[in-house]
Enzyme design. Sequence first.
Site, PDB file in Angstrom:
ATOM      1  N   ASP A 199       0.932  -1.357  -0.019  1.00  0.00           N
ATOM      2  CA  ASP A 199      -0.115  -0.046  -0.002  1.00  0.00           C
ATOM      3  C   ASP A 199       0.765   1.377  -0.325  1.00  0.00           C
ATOM      4  O   ASP A 199       2.324   0.869   0.074  1.00  0.00           O
ATOM      5  CB  ASP A 199      -1.186  -0.496   1.353  1.00  0.00           C
ATOM      6  CG  ASP A 199      -2.476   0.358   0.418  1.00  0.00           C
ATOM      7  OD1 ASP A 199      -2.399   1.850   0.266  1.00  0.00           O
ATOM      8  OD2 ASP A 199      -3.459  -0.506   1.273  1.00  0.00           O
ATOM      9  N   HIS A 272      -3.160   2.855  -4.897  1.00  0.00           N
ATOM     10  CA  HIS A 272      -2.481   3.017  -3.443  1.00  0.00           C
ATOM     11  C   HIS A 272      -0.629   1.530  -3.651  1.00  0.00           C
ATOM     12  O   HIS A 272      -0.831   0.911  -3.097  1.00  0.00           O
ATOM     13  CB  HIS A 272      -2.946   1.758  -2.517  1.00  0.00           C
ATOM     14  CG  HIS A 272      -4.398   2.092  -2.170  1.00  0.00           C
ATOM     15  ND1 HIS A 272      -4.029   3.035  -1.031  1.00  0.00           N
ATOM     16  CD2 HIS A 272      -5.943   1.463  -2.334  1.00  0.00           C
ATOM     17  CE1 HIS A 272      -5.664   3.183  -0.469  1.00  0.00           C
ATOM     18  NE2 HIS A 272      -6.730   2.869  -1.213  1.00  0.00           N
ATOM     19  N   GLU A 335     -10.085   2.861  -4.676  1.00  0.00           N
ATOM     20  CA  GLU A 335      -9.594   3.400  -4.915  1.00  0.00           C
ATOM     21  C   GLU A 335      -8.193   3.898  -5.817  1.00  0.00           C
ATOM     22  O   GLU A 335      -7.055   4.434  -5.611  1.00  0.00           O
ATOM     23  CB  GLU A 335      -8.945   3.544  -3.363  1.00  0.00           C
ATOM     24  CG  GLU A 335     -10.368   3.421  -2.656  1.00  0.00           C
ATOM     25  CD  GLU A 335      -9.877   3.215  -1.264  1.00  0.00           C
ATOM     26  OE1 GLU A 335     -10.761   4.625  -0.523  1.00  0.00           O
ATOM     27  OE2 GLU A 335      -9.156   3.178  -0.106  1.00  0.00           O
TER      28      GLU A 335
HETATM   29  C1  ACM Z   1     -10.771  -0.718   0.572  1.00  0.00           C
HETATM   30  O1  ACM Z   1     -11.356  -0.800   2.019  1.00  0.00           O
HETATM   31  N1  ACM Z   1     -10.492   0.720   0.230  1.00  0.00           N
HETATM   32  C2  ACM Z   1     -10.997  -1.755   0.326  1.00  0.00           C
END
Ligand code: ACM
Length: 760
Positions: A199, A272, A335
């Site tokens: 991440d 991420h 995201e």
């Molecule tokens: C997430 O909680 N961004 C999968």
Amino acid sequence: MKNILLVCILFNVLACQNTERSWVVDEIAIIPAPQQITVGKGYFEIPQKIRIQAPAVFDNESHLLGSYLKNTAAVEYLKGSRIDAPNIIFEIDNTIIKEGYILAVLANKILIKANSSSGAFYAVQSLIQLLPPKLDQEPPTWLGAIKIPVHTIQDAPAFPYRGMHLDVSRHFFPKEFIKKYIAHLASLKMNTFHWHLTDDQGWRIEIKQYPELTSKGAYREETLIGHYNESPQKFDGKRYGGFYTQEEVKEIVAFAKQHHVSVIPEIELPGHAQAAIHGYPELGCSGEQVPVATKWGVFENIYCPKPETFTFLKNVLDEVMPLFPSQYIHIGGDEAPKTAWKKCAHCQALIKEKALGDEHGLQSYFIKEIEMHINKKGKKIIGWDEILEGGLAPNATVMSWRGTQGAVAAAKQGHDVILTPTSHAYFDYYQATYDDEPTAIGGYLPLKKVYGFNPIPKALQGTDASKHVLGAQGNIWTEYMKTPDQVMYMAFPRILAMSEVVWTGATSDLDKEYSSFLSRLEPYLERLDAKGINYANHLFDLEGTVVKKEGQVFYELSTPTAGKQIKYSVNNALEQTYIKPFIVSTDATIKGQVYKNKNPVGRSFSDTIKYHKAIKATVAVNVAPHPAYGAGGVKALINGVWGSNTRFGDKEWLGFWGDDLEITITFPEPTEISKISTRFYNANGQWLYAPKEIEIQTDYGILQKVNLPGTDQTILDVNLGVGVTTSFIKISIPSYGIIPDGLQGAGNKAWTFIDEIVIQ
Ligand code: ACM
Ligand code: ZN
């Protein structure tokens, strides 16, 4: 459907000599509840010398049971010769379904039947829960007798995918803890560990071809302290990081295999990715050096879909895949802001060349490229539900987290799905409304809500597409969990509730089955204590509810477990024993305490009622609150109780996702009002945005139109001075709308969360 026997374990200490104790199981209390228990007459007593016989395929499982029993008896493993009759017999039974088992405790022996070693393993887990918790302790000891009632359990899981997730990027946890975590979830018959390894805040797995992923990408310069929503944000100034070598990964995967747990690694893309881009800046669109992120949220530096990036990712995956026998590789997909791609000439040219339409099409292209590579190696991808946008990759399994719509859409397209909606499966949310809870990301997900989760969304129930629901998973995102103890605090006991959802199945009668669950959980706490687990205990909390009946306002107190006494006081008057709901007719502060066997247990409770002019009115809203955030119902808007300052998911706040609201409050008779106040929750990291304007109408038409200031405060207070006599008030609250680029949650609908509407 659950078939749960009411159960409790009796712990008898005989008062002869110190060493003489006996463990007599009165009723069969197992979590997750078995599908079927048939109780007979009499007991099986564990002999001093116990002989276990098992076919070679159940070697691991019979030795696991033996390793428990050897601390209370001499254990001998029989190798098939039948000179001595065995006391515990493992048998292969091909009529039993995969992972299922039969555990038959007879007066003279115990029979364990399964057709797979996983079934035998789960039989052993059930049997272990009938043994004294002291055998779970370090060092384990039990010197007394053990008597288990004669009974037969026939058991099998409701869902094939029973998972727990752990984010090791936001905080890093050592190998030994990861093993413990896996062992705990296996003991609850969960079979999947979703390991979130990469991440923005740290890359956590050694990749030999790209050493800078860990030499640089595994370390950040400092970390946010306090909550993200605090202003100004503060940092600790300490370098932080760590990673797992491939040797450590192999050790963990082998350990998991022994526990019948499949480990699914998550290598996040295209978003991420800031820690990776820190190590290799050419992976981003701008080529700029970016730091490993030091705070939480969503970042715009994502992988650029250049040929070199795909080569990099395929090389990384080629090192990752052989480490994990799992059929699945999780590729993230969530995201990923498209800001960088919009500005990037290469990306725009690629969209044109491949006729992808827009950046969502480009994300879909990105995922499909990766899927093709993973499929070629004989594995399948799982992605978060954003991978639906721009078109689903042909063989992808979807993990639905932004509610359940993703699961519904994907299942209807014939794709397998796994349910992990924030509303029921995010164990990083608060589990209690008490102010002494450790800081968490936000939200509110109490134990009962987890327990009431149905992995099959309403829209799929009774349809053919429901067969695509593989199961569900609890997610542990660790922004606010620095230590293993804190992870355990957030996981336990919610993981127990989730285990029952995925193993036993969704409840058909929540109140009844939850109370059975609690009656098994209360003694299970002793087991958690023995294992040294730092669990959250809210079993003895008090809950207060305002109830309106026959024109009167009552206050009701309750506590989750049976057989407790409640004492309370109002406005600091004399403490009384609670018997039934009492009338409230003024502003009131209610304090309370739960007692077990005359001793105070749990936290002391306090609640405040603001007795205002709308409390006896009626209220209607043009749309129902979102099912995940409407626990208190629309009536919570005028019940005199404010929501929590930190938990927008409690039963006082109401959440609406993208709806324009019209709230109508009707008084029993025309009422003179001088002030209206309410609050909006504004937690942008969780996509909650206070509205930009509201409008108020009365008998006399539009009374006020108010523009609300943008704010970085968590809670926006709105106070309006008015002076009219009116029979009703209508408040119009347009949604903040689609969240614009550059803000947290960009591209998604904003949530509106509203609290009590106080009318004076
Ligand atoms: C997430 O909680 N961004 C999968
Ligand atoms: Zn680009």
